[in-house]
Design a protein around this motif. Sequence first.
Motif, PDB file in Angstrom:
ATOM      1  N   TYR A  38      -7.210 -11.733  18.839  1.00 62.52           N
ATOM      2  CA  TYR A  38      -7.103 -12.396  20.144  1.00 62.52           C
ATOM      3  C   TYR A  38      -6.003 -13.446  20.173  1.00 62.52           C
ATOM      4  O   TYR A  38      -5.647 -13.942  21.240  1.00 62.52           O
ATOM      5  N   LEU A  39      -5.434 -13.798  19.005  1.00 59.34           N
ATOM      6  CA  LEU A  39      -4.355 -14.779  18.954  1.00 59.34           C
ATOM      7  C   LEU A  39      -2.980 -14.132  18.791  1.00 59.34           C
ATOM      8  O   LEU A  39      -1.990 -14.851  18.635  1.00 59.34           O
ATOM      9  N   SER A  40      -2.916 -12.823  18.815  1.00 58.66           N
ATOM     10  CA  SER A  40      -1.618 -12.153  18.745  1.00 58.66           C
ATOM     11  C   SER A  40      -0.913 -12.276  20.102  1.00 58.66           C
ATOM     12  O   SER A  40      -1.563 -12.308  21.152  1.00 58.66           O
ATOM     13  N   PRO A  41       0.412 -12.362  20.106  1.00 60.23           N
ATOM     14  CA  PRO A  41       1.121 -12.500  21.385  1.00 60.23           C
ATOM     15  C   PRO A  41       0.847 -11.364  22.353  1.00 60.23           C
ATOM     16  O   PRO A  41       0.772 -11.577  23.573  1.00 60.23           O
ATOM     17  N   THR A  42       0.692 -10.150  21.852  1.00 58.96           N
ATOM     18  CA  THR A  42       0.409  -9.012  22.730  1.00 58.96           C
ATOM     19  C   THR A  42      -0.957  -9.153  23.387  1.00 58.96           C
ATOM     20  O   THR A  42      -1.119  -8.868  24.581  1.00 58.96           O
ATOM     21  N   ALA A  43      -1.949  -9.605  22.599  1.00 58.02           N
ATOM     22  CA  ALA A  43      -3.285  -9.798  23.163  1.00 58.02           C
ATOM     23  C   ALA A  43      -3.291 -10.931  24.184  1.00 58.02           C
ATOM     24  O   ALA A  43      -3.973 -10.849  25.215  1.00 58.02           O
ATOM     25  N   ILE A  44      -2.528 -11.979  23.930  1.00 56.32           N
ATOM     26  CA  ILE A  44      -2.460 -13.096  24.874  1.00 56.32           C
ATOM     27  C   ILE A  44      -1.912 -12.628  26.223  1.00 56.32           C
ATOM     28  O   ILE A  44      -2.352 -13.077  27.287  1.00 56.32           O
ATOM     29  N   LEU A 100      -8.729 -12.860  30.628  1.00 49.71           N
ATOM     30  CA  LEU A 100      -9.152 -14.258  30.570  1.00 49.71           C
ATOM     31  C   LEU A 100      -8.647 -14.870  29.274  1.00 49.71           C
ATOM     32  O   LEU A 100      -9.122 -14.533  28.186  1.00 49.71           O
ATOM     33  N   VAL A 101      -7.664 -15.755  29.407  1.00 55.21           N
ATOM     34  CA  VAL A 101      -7.050 -16.391  28.243  1.00 55.21           C
ATOM     35  C   VAL A 101      -7.107 -17.902  28.421  1.00 55.21           C
ATOM     36  O   VAL A 101      -6.718 -18.425  29.462  1.00 55.21           O
ATOM     37  N   GLN A 102      -7.601 -18.595  27.398  1.00 53.15           N
ATOM     38  CA  GLN A 102      -7.632 -20.054  27.439  1.00 53.15           C
ATOM     39  C   GLN A 102      -6.260 -20.612  27.047  1.00 53.15           C
ATOM     40  O   GLN A 102      -5.527 -20.014  26.262  1.00 53.15           O
ATOM     41  N   ASP A 103      -5.942 -21.768  27.611  1.00 55.39           N
ATOM     42  CA  ASP A 103      -4.675 -22.418  27.276  1.00 55.39           C
ATOM     43  C   ASP A 103      -4.616 -22.777  25.793  1.00 55.39           C
ATOM     44  O   ASP A 103      -3.543 -22.770  25.181  1.00 55.39           O
ATOM     45  N   ARG A 104      -5.776 -23.077  25.242  1.00 56.93           N
ATOM     46  CA  ARG A 104      -5.817 -23.430  23.819  1.00 56.93           C
ATOM     47  C   ARG A 104      -5.437 -22.248  22.953  1.00 56.93           C
ATOM     48  O   ARG A 104      -4.831 -22.412  21.897  1.00 56.93           O
ATOM     49  N   TRP A 105      -5.789 -21.028  23.360  1.00 55.37           N
ATOM     50  CA  TRP A 105      -5.421 -19.841  22.588  1.00 55.37           C
ATOM     51  C   TRP A 105      -3.910 -19.653  22.564  1.00 55.37           C
ATOM     52  O   TRP A 105      -3.352 -19.244  21.542  1.00 55.37           O
ATOM     53  N   ARG A 106      -3.254 -19.935  23.687  1.00 58.34           N
ATOM     54  CA  ARG A 106      -1.793 -19.814  23.728  1.00 58.34           C
ATOM     55  C   ARG A 106      -1.134 -20.786  22.757  1.00 58.34           C
ATOM     56  O   ARG A 106      -0.189 -20.428  22.036  1.00 58.34           O
ATOM     57  N   GLU A 107      -1.630 -22.020  22.734  1.00 58.90           N
ATOM     58  CA  GLU A 107      -1.067 -23.006  21.826  1.00 58.90           C
ATOM     59  C   GLU A 107      -1.348 -22.634  20.373  1.00 58.90           C
ATOM     60  O   GLU A 107      -0.477 -22.782  19.502  1.00 58.90           O
ATOM     61  N   LEU A 108      -2.560 -22.152  20.096  1.00 58.03           N
ATOM     62  CA  LEU A 108      -2.892 -21.749  18.731  1.00 58.03           C
ATOM     63  C   LEU A 108      -2.032 -20.579  18.281  1.00 58.03           C
ATOM     64  O   LEU A 108      -1.586 -20.524  17.129  1.00 58.03           O
ATOM     65  N   SER A 109      -1.797 -19.634  19.182  1.00 62.44           N
ATOM     66  CA  SER A 109      -0.969 -18.484  18.844  1.00 62.44           C
ATOM     67  C   SER A 109       0.442 -18.912  18.464  1.00 62.44           C
ATOM     68  O   SER A 109       1.036 -18.390  17.508  1.00 62.44           O
ATOM     69  N   LYS A 110       0.992 -19.892  19.180  1.00 62.23           N
ATOM     70  CA  LYS A 110       2.333 -20.376  18.861  1.00 62.23           C
ATOM     71  C   LYS A 110       2.357 -21.137  17.545  1.00 62.23           C
ATOM     72  O   LYS A 110       3.249 -20.957  16.707  1.00 62.23           O
ATOM     73  N   GLN A 111       1.357 -21.989  17.347  1.00 65.52           N
ATOM     74  CA  GLN A 111       1.329 -22.815  16.143  1.00 65.52           C
ATOM     75  C   GLN A 111       1.075 -21.998  14.882  1.00 65.52           C
ATOM     76  O   GLN A 111       1.685 -22.252  13.841  1.00 65.52           O
ATOM     77  N   LEU A 112       0.172 -21.018  14.973  1.00 66.67           N
ATOM     78  CA  LEU A 112      -0.183 -20.245  13.780  1.00 66.67           C
ATOM     79  C   LEU A 112       0.879 -19.224  13.402  1.00 66.67           C
ATOM     80  O   LEU A 112       0.844 -18.699  12.282  1.00 66.67           O
ATOM     81  N   LEU A 113       1.790 -18.934  14.316  1.00 71.05           N
ATOM     82  CA  LEU A 113       2.842 -17.945  14.022  1.00 71.05           C
ATOM     83  C   LEU A 113       4.199 -18.595  13.747  1.00 71.05           C
ATOM     84  O   LEU A 113       5.194 -17.880  13.592  1.00 71.05           O
ATOM     85  N   THR A 114       4.244 -19.918  13.668  1.00 73.97           N
ATOM     86  CA  THR A 114       5.524 -20.584  13.404  1.00 73.97           C
ATOM     87  C   THR A 114       6.034 -20.313  11.993  1.00 73.97           C
ATOM     88  O   THR A 114       7.239 -20.399  11.740  1.00 73.97           O
ATOM     89  N   PHE A 115       5.142 -19.979  11.065  1.00 75.12           N
ATOM     90  CA  PHE A 115       5.578 -19.763   9.686  1.00 75.12           C
ATOM     91  C   PHE A 115       6.488 -18.541   9.559  1.00 75.12           C
ATOM     92  O   PHE A 115       7.253 -18.440   8.597  1.00 75.12           O
ATOM     93  N   LYS A 116       6.410 -17.617  10.521  1.00 72.32           N
ATOM     94  CA  LYS A 116       7.244 -16.423  10.436  1.00 72.32           C
ATOM     95  C   LYS A 116       8.706 -16.711  10.766  1.00 72.32           C
ATOM     96  O   LYS A 116       9.608 -16.014  10.279  1.00 72.32           O
ATOM     97  N   THR A 117       8.963 -17.711  11.574  1.00 74.72           N
ATOM     98  CA  THR A 117      10.336 -18.056  11.953  1.00 74.72           C
ATOM     99  C   THR A 117      10.807 -19.358  11.329  1.00 74.72           C
ATOM    100  O   THR A 117      11.942 -19.770  11.550  1.00 74.72           O
ATOM    101  N   GLN A 118       9.939 -19.997  10.575  1.00 73.72           N
ATOM    102  CA  GLN A 118      10.294 -21.285   9.989  1.00 73.72           C
ATOM    103  C   GLN A 118      11.199 -21.080   8.776  1.00 73.72           C
ATOM    104  O   GLN A 118      10.956 -20.201   7.939  1.00 73.72           O
TER     105      GLN A 118
END
Length: 245
Positions: free
Chosen positions: A210-216, A221-239
């Motif tokens: 549910y935190l994958s960008p495609t699922a978002i 029904l998507v919570q704003d918190r899920w969008r922020e978590l999805s961005k934060q938890l996937l930053t390691f791939k581009t960091q």
Amino acid sequence: MSSVATRFKATSGRVHLFNLSPAHGSQSTQKRLGRGRSSGLGKTSGRGHKGQKARAGNGKPKAGFEGGQTPLVKLFPKRGFVNQNAKVYAPVNLDRIQHWIDQGRLTSSPEKPITARELLLSGCIHNAHDGIKLLGNGSEHLKTAIHITPSRASQSAIRAVEKMGGSVYCKFYNDLALRDCVKGRTDRTEAAPIRKTDILWYTSWKNRGYLSPTAISKMPLVQDRWRELSKQLLTFKTQEYEKAK
């Protein structure tokens, strides 16, 4: 009950300081030891004659003590280990869900998917354990488009559900979040995955996390918190990190 507790009784009507009283059964008289045989607790004070349990101090040995002989827990060899992070999921097959839908005991929609609460209340499962895992057994009997939000789902179950026009989104639950889901509580903030294995699982579209960008982008029904978590938890791939010189 002490004399103070029996002197004042709570009365119906307005509460005042003079009519307050302790709750019934909350107070009891003190046990008086060694005050004569007629009380039943005189002489040896209820401890009996001599022996280890009659002595002052720590008269009761710790659990597992067998009088000095080798305890049973030491007699048997130990094999393997216990995984402290292991989770036990309650399995649910597609044919069972279809049977519950045919009986009218389960319904689903994109806005109100099937969760652990609906499965438990309908009797489809008897214990949620650490979450629900959707399995693909009996996929040939599935004839209804179902929308479900389990903790985990097999690849065969995902393909079978989406083939019928349904949707599967795997959602992370810790113990408290799963308890709130089962009881229908929504006043607390839901937990987010913190272990690396859970982060990789629930941010992967292959697992329908549910935190994958495609699922978002696809979930109704998507919570704003899920969008922020999805961005934060996937930053390691581009960091990028500076290499040590």
